[in-house]
Design a protein around this motif. Structure first.
Motif, PDB file in Angstrom:
ATOM      1  N   ALA A  40       0.845  -1.206   0.000  1.00  0.00           N
ATOM      2  CA  ALA A  40       0.000   0.000   0.000  1.00  0.00           C
ATOM      3  C   ALA A  40       0.878   1.254   0.000  1.00  0.00           C
ATOM      4  O   ALA A  40       0.594   2.213  -0.742  1.00  0.00           O
ATOM      5  CB  ALA A  40      -0.935  -0.007   1.211  1.00  0.00           C
ATOM      6  N   ARG A  41       1.946   1.245   0.799  1.00  0.00           N
ATOM      7  CA  ARG A  41       2.864   2.391   0.815  1.00  0.00           C
ATOM      8  C   ARG A  41       3.539   2.564  -0.553  1.00  0.00           C
ATOM      9  O   ARG A  41       3.710   3.681  -1.030  1.00  0.00           O
ATOM     10  CB  ARG A  41       3.911   2.233   1.913  1.00  0.00           C
ATOM     11  CG  ARG A  41       3.365   2.507   3.307  1.00  0.00           C
ATOM     12  CD  ARG A  41       4.466   2.638   4.350  1.00  0.00           C
ATOM     13  NE  ARG A  41       5.341   1.482   4.397  1.00  0.00           N
ATOM     14  CZ  ARG A  41       5.128   0.390   5.121  1.00  0.00           C
ATOM     15  NH1 ARG A  41       4.036   0.307   5.873  1.00  0.00           N
ATOM     16  NH2 ARG A  41       5.989  -0.608   5.117  1.00  0.00           N
ATOM     17  N   HIS A  42       3.886   1.464  -1.201  1.00  0.00           N
ATOM     18  CA  HIS A  42       4.502   1.517  -2.530  1.00  0.00           C
ATOM     19  C   HIS A  42       3.565   2.216  -3.523  1.00  0.00           C
ATOM     20  O   HIS A  42       3.984   3.120  -4.253  1.00  0.00           O
ATOM     21  CB  HIS A  42       4.830   0.097  -3.012  1.00  0.00           C
ATOM     22  CG  HIS A  42       5.306   0.040  -4.418  1.00  0.00           C
ATOM     23  ND1 HIS A  42       6.632   0.189  -4.760  1.00  0.00           N
ATOM     24  CD2 HIS A  42       4.635  -0.112  -5.592  1.00  0.00           C
ATOM     25  CE1 HIS A  42       6.751   0.122  -6.076  1.00  0.00           C
ATOM     26  NE2 HIS A  42       5.551  -0.074  -6.603  1.00  0.00           N
ATOM     27  N   GLU A  51      -8.176   2.759  -2.055  1.00  0.00           N
ATOM     28  CA  GLU A  51      -9.621   2.873  -1.807  1.00  0.00           C
ATOM     29  C   GLU A  51     -10.117   1.839  -0.815  1.00  0.00           C
ATOM     30  O   GLU A  51     -11.049   2.098  -0.072  1.00  0.00           O
ATOM     31  CB  GLU A  51     -10.406   2.708  -3.109  1.00  0.00           C
ATOM     32  CG  GLU A  51     -10.394   3.918  -3.972  1.00  0.00           C
ATOM     33  CD  GLU A  51     -11.539   3.924  -4.976  1.00  0.00           C
ATOM     34  OE1 GLU A  51     -12.352   2.989  -5.035  1.00  0.00           O
ATOM     35  OE2 GLU A  51     -11.603   4.914  -5.719  1.00  0.00           O
ATOM     36  N   ALA A  52      -9.524   0.659  -0.858  1.00  0.00           N
ATOM     37  CA  ALA A  52     -10.013  -0.417   0.026  1.00  0.00           C
ATOM     38  C   ALA A  52      -8.884  -1.394   0.311  1.00  0.00           C
ATOM     39  O   ALA A  52      -7.983  -1.585  -0.499  1.00  0.00           O
ATOM     40  CB  ALA A  52     -11.184  -1.145  -0.628  1.00  0.00           C
ATOM     41  N   ARG A  53      -8.967  -1.988   1.479  1.00  0.00           N
ATOM     42  CA  ARG A  53      -8.040  -3.043   1.879  1.00  0.00           C
ATOM     43  C   ARG A  53      -8.865  -4.229   2.338  1.00  0.00           C
ATOM     44  O   ARG A  53      -9.847  -4.081   3.051  1.00  0.00           O
ATOM     45  CB  ARG A  53      -7.150  -2.560   3.019  1.00  0.00           C
ATOM     46  CG  ARG A  53      -6.256  -1.399   2.601  1.00  0.00           C
ATOM     47  CD  ARG A  53      -5.459  -0.911   3.752  1.00  0.00           C
ATOM     48  NE  ARG A  53      -4.454  -1.932   4.046  1.00  0.00           N
ATOM     49  CZ  ARG A  53      -3.261  -1.672   4.523  1.00  0.00           C
ATOM     50  NH1 ARG A  53      -2.914  -0.445   4.769  1.00  0.00           N
ATOM     51  NH2 ARG A  53      -2.409  -2.637   4.762  1.00  0.00           N
ATOM     52  N   ARG A  54      -8.460  -5.400   1.885  1.00  0.00           N
ATOM     53  CA  ARG A  54      -9.146  -6.646   2.244  1.00  0.00           C
ATOM     54  C   ARG A  54     -10.651  -6.554   1.978  1.00  0.00           C
ATOM     55  O   ARG A  54     -11.470  -6.945   2.811  1.00  0.00           O
ATOM     56  CB  ARG A  54      -8.851  -7.021   3.685  1.00  0.00           C
ATOM     57  CG  ARG A  54      -7.386  -7.360   3.883  1.00  0.00           C
ATOM     58  CD  ARG A  54      -7.123  -7.983   5.207  1.00  0.00           C
ATOM     59  NE  ARG A  54      -5.750  -8.525   5.175  1.00  0.00           N
ATOM     60  CZ  ARG A  54      -5.351  -9.521   5.903  1.00  0.00           C
ATOM     61  NH1 ARG A  54      -6.169 -10.094   6.736  1.00  0.00           N
ATOM     62  NH2 ARG A  54      -4.117  -9.948   5.815  1.00  0.00           N
ATOM     63  N   GLY A  60     -14.629 -13.509  -3.250  1.00  0.00           N
ATOM     64  CA  GLY A  60     -13.632 -13.610  -2.193  1.00  0.00           C
ATOM     65  C   GLY A  60     -12.997 -12.259  -1.929  1.00  0.00           C
ATOM     66  O   GLY A  60     -13.516 -11.220  -2.340  1.00  0.00           O
ATOM     67  N   GLU A  61     -11.868 -12.298  -1.281  1.00  0.00           N
ATOM     68  CA  GLU A  61     -11.212 -11.080  -0.825  1.00  0.00           C
ATOM     69  C   GLU A  61     -10.234 -10.535  -1.863  1.00  0.00           C
ATOM     70  O   GLU A  61      -9.512 -11.289  -2.512  1.00  0.00           O
ATOM     71  CB  GLU A  61     -10.453 -11.392   0.468  1.00  0.00           C
ATOM     72  CG  GLU A  61      -9.800 -10.201   1.106  1.00  0.00           C
ATOM     73  CD  GLU A  61      -9.127 -10.588   2.403  1.00  0.00           C
ATOM     74  OE1 GLU A  61      -9.819 -10.611   3.442  1.00  0.00           O
ATOM     75  OE2 GLU A  61      -7.915 -10.872   2.367  1.00  0.00           O
TER      76      GLU A  61
END
Length: 140
Positions: A40-42, A51-54, A60-61
């Motif tokens: 995410a930092r990259h 915008e979204a994580r997991r 699915g994810e």
């Protein structure tokens, strides 16, 4: 009624084996979170907005969803000792599930399924280096 007890002759899991398994699972979970944070930092350093994580969809994810201008980038993160080992952990079934979930995510976007999208594979090796394979799968 007295509490149920295990039969003395029933096989019992080794407490040390069970705790070792739980510890490996905990380490794997935390390692995955750390890898996702690095990725995410990259993307953020390169101008993307996370915008979204997991994000969980019908397939699915999806580990990370980034926006680059009008394009959505769906990112699968794999961490392992080496880049080759990380690549080997991605299966055809996972790719299909991610694509299905990406379609659902885009269903709520202003342009719907006409949204420009890309599917990246982000690999994190044992030293924490991030390697991105852009447009690794999907129609993007």
């Amino acid at each position: 009624m007295p509490p149920a007890t295990a039969r003395p002759d029933a096989p019992q899991p080794s407490t040390s084996l069970a705790s070792a398994r739980a510890e490996r699972g905990r380490r794997g979970y935390l390692s995955g979170l750390a890898a996702e944070d690095s990725v995410a930092r990259h993307y953020a350093r390169h101008g993307a907005i996370i915008e979204a994580r997991r994000w969980r969809g019908p397939g699915g994810e999806i580990d990370l969803i980034a926006r680059e201008g009008t394009r959505l980038v769906f990112v699968e993160v794999k961490a392992s000792r080496s880049v080759d080992a990380a690549i080997a952990r991605l299966t055809r079934r996972q790719i299909e599930r991610i694509c299905r979930s990406a379609e659902a995510y885009c269903g709520d976007a202003p342009d719907g399924l006409l949204t420009e999208m890309r599917f990246d594979l982000a690999l994190v090796d044992g030293q924490g280096a991030v390697h991105i394979i852009e447009n690794a799968f999907g129609g993007g």
